[in-house]
Enzyme design. Structure first.
Site, PDB file in Angstrom:
ATOM      1  N   ASP A 131       0.828  -1.214   0.000  1.00  0.00           N
ATOM      2  CA  ASP A 131       0.000   0.000   0.000  1.00  0.00           C
ATOM      3  C   ASP A 131       0.863   1.265   0.000  1.00  0.00           C
ATOM      4  O   ASP A 131       1.945   1.288   0.588  1.00  0.00           O
ATOM      5  CB  ASP A 131      -0.914  -0.016   1.227  1.00  0.00           C
ATOM      6  N   ASN A 133     -11.095  -2.628  -5.171  1.00  0.00           N
ATOM      7  CA  ASN A 133     -10.326  -1.694  -6.008  1.00  0.00           C
ATOM      8  C   ASN A 133     -11.008  -1.381  -7.351  1.00  0.00           C
ATOM      9  O   ASN A 133     -10.647  -0.413  -8.023  1.00  0.00           O
ATOM     10  CB  ASN A 133      -8.894  -2.192  -6.254  1.00  0.00           C
TER      11      ASN A 133
HETATM   12  C1  IPE Z   1      -5.320  -2.727  -0.124  1.00  0.00           C
HETATM   13  O1  IPE Z   1      -5.000  -1.398  -0.303  1.00  0.00           O
HETATM   14  C2  IPE Z   1      -5.349  -3.448  -1.435  1.00  0.00           C
HETATM   15  C3  IPE Z   1      -4.052  -3.588  -2.115  1.00  0.00           C
HETATM   16  C4  IPE Z   1      -2.897  -3.196  -1.675  1.00  0.00           C
HETATM   17  C5  IPE Z   1      -4.115  -4.249  -3.391  1.00  0.00           C
HETATM   18  P1  IPE Z   1      -6.132  -0.282  -0.474  1.00  0.00           P
HETATM   19  O2  IPE Z   1      -5.419   1.003  -0.659  1.00  0.00           O
HETATM   20  O3  IPE Z   1      -7.088  -0.675  -1.510  1.00  0.00           O
HETATM   21  O4  IPE Z   1      -6.873  -0.358   0.938  1.00  0.00           O
HETATM   22  P2  IPE Z   1      -7.715   0.738   1.732  1.00  0.00           P
HETATM   23  O5  IPE Z   1      -8.725   1.298   0.784  1.00  0.00           O
HETATM   24  O6  IPE Z   1      -6.752   1.790   2.199  1.00  0.00           O
HETATM   25  O7  IPE Z   1      -8.304  -0.012   2.889  1.00  0.00           O
HETATM   26  C1  IPE Z   2      -1.574   0.134  -3.415  1.00  0.00           C
HETATM   27  O1  IPE Z   2      -1.311   1.496  -3.473  1.00  0.00           O
HETATM   28  C2  IPE Z   2      -1.738  -0.478  -4.785  1.00  0.00           C
HETATM   29  C3  IPE Z   2      -3.098  -0.911  -5.113  1.00  0.00           C
HETATM   30  C4  IPE Z   2      -4.138  -0.886  -4.321  1.00  0.00           C
HETATM   31  C5  IPE Z   2      -3.296  -1.408  -6.458  1.00  0.00           C
HETATM   32  P1  IPE Z   2      -2.496   2.545  -3.512  1.00  0.00           P
HETATM   33  O2  IPE Z   2      -2.891   2.790  -4.920  1.00  0.00           O
HETATM   34  O3  IPE Z   2      -3.601   2.101  -2.610  1.00  0.00           O
HETATM   35  O4  IPE Z   2      -1.778   3.834  -2.917  1.00  0.00           O
HETATM   36  P2  IPE Z   2      -2.390   4.867  -1.887  1.00  0.00           P
HETATM   37  O5  IPE Z   2      -2.903   4.095  -0.713  1.00  0.00           O
HETATM   38  O6  IPE Z   2      -3.501   5.584  -2.607  1.00  0.00           O
HETATM   39  O7  IPE Z   2      -1.254   5.759  -1.537  1.00  0.00           O
HETATM   40 MG    MG Z   3      -4.028   2.398  -0.662  1.00  0.00          MG
END
Ligand code: IPE
Ligand code: IPE
Ligand code: MG
Length: 248
Positions: free
Chosen positions: A29, A77
């Protein structure tokens, strides 16, 4: 990405080989925030995130950790902007093609967890090809959680089991933890010993709900693209300092 200096390839002296986790799971993340901090589009954060995963896979391999599971895309997502979802689907496909030869050479066995039938068909084909090409490999097992949701996984297992009961092929008394586990996407894989989540968020976000009943959890404010060997070393030191009791 530059190659790691030779001394980093060996297990750091302050880690106990006997106490290494067998299976590490990561919630990768913070890609978006990494990019935002630099005034870059989120897509570049995702690209950089791929390099961090590649390096972690190498590191697990170098240090003798046999299984790594990475959360790449959750069932939630899909709710992101279309452009970001499209970019990610294309990126997954590109990376799989680009990395396949190296994974085959490295002995990596790649597998996937999630509802793959909802993915673009060209990505599904690429996934099948990568899984087939590495099936016989004896090295580290990389599981990519793609269109993965813990609740969805448990529900699809329930549906499959209910169908078998309805057909008279299974008796409800036969449904125990071992049987249930066989209907999950992670069948054959031991439960994770250590979960790492980057970016400072302290939540599970629907990852491996069944499998993480006794997993040690480690949260770090480091954003995923910056998660390197030194950061992994810190996580392992924390893991090795804990006493796992499993309720006993
Ligand atoms: C969790 O991260 C999913 C992945 C890393 C693929 P998210 O960014 O989607 O999670 P939330 O929304 O902060 O809980
Ligand atoms: C995790 O990084 C990757 C996926 C969920 C695909 P994020 O895209 O959630 O990055 P932040 O949390 O917005 O910084
Ligand atoms: Mg994220």
């Amino acid at each position: 990405m530059t190659l790691s200096p030779a001394h980093l390839l060996q297990l750091p002296a302050d880690l106990d080989r006997q106490l290494l986790p067998h299976h590490v799971a990561v919630v990768m993340d913070g890609n978006g925030r990494w990019a935002q901090k630099r005034g870059l589009p989120r897509s570049l954060g995702h690209r950089q995130g791929v390099l961090a995963l590649k390096e972690l896979l190498r590191c697990c391999d170098d240090w003798g950790i046999p299984a790594l599971t990475a959360y790449a895309f959750s069932t939630e997502n899909w709710g992101r902007a279309h452009e970001e979802v499209d970019f990610l689907m294309t990126l997954f496909e590109q990376v799989l093609w680009q990395e396949l030869e190296e994974m085959v050479q490295q002995g990596v066995r790649i597998q996937f967890a999630g509802q793959l039938s909802a993915l673009p068909t060209s990505l599904q084909d690429t996934i099948l090809h990568a899984v087939e090409s590495t099936r016989q490999n004896q090295g580290i097992c990389l599981t990519v959680a793609l269109n993965y949701g813990g609740r969805q996984e448990i529900l699809q297992a329930c549906r499959s089991i209910a169908t078998l009961v309805q057909q008279g092929l299974l008796h409800p008394d036969q449904i125990d933890e071992a049987l249930f586990s066989q209907f999950l996407y992670t069948t054959g894989l031991s439960d994770p010993d250590l979960l790492i989540r980057t970016s400072g968020e302290m939540r599970i976000s629907n990852f491996l709900l069944w499998q993480m009943a006794y997993t040690e959890q480690y949260f770090t404010p480091i954003l995923w693209p910056d998660f390197d060997r030194a950061a992994f070393h810190e996580a392992l030191l924390s893991y090795q300092s804990r006493q796992r009791r499993f309720g006993k």
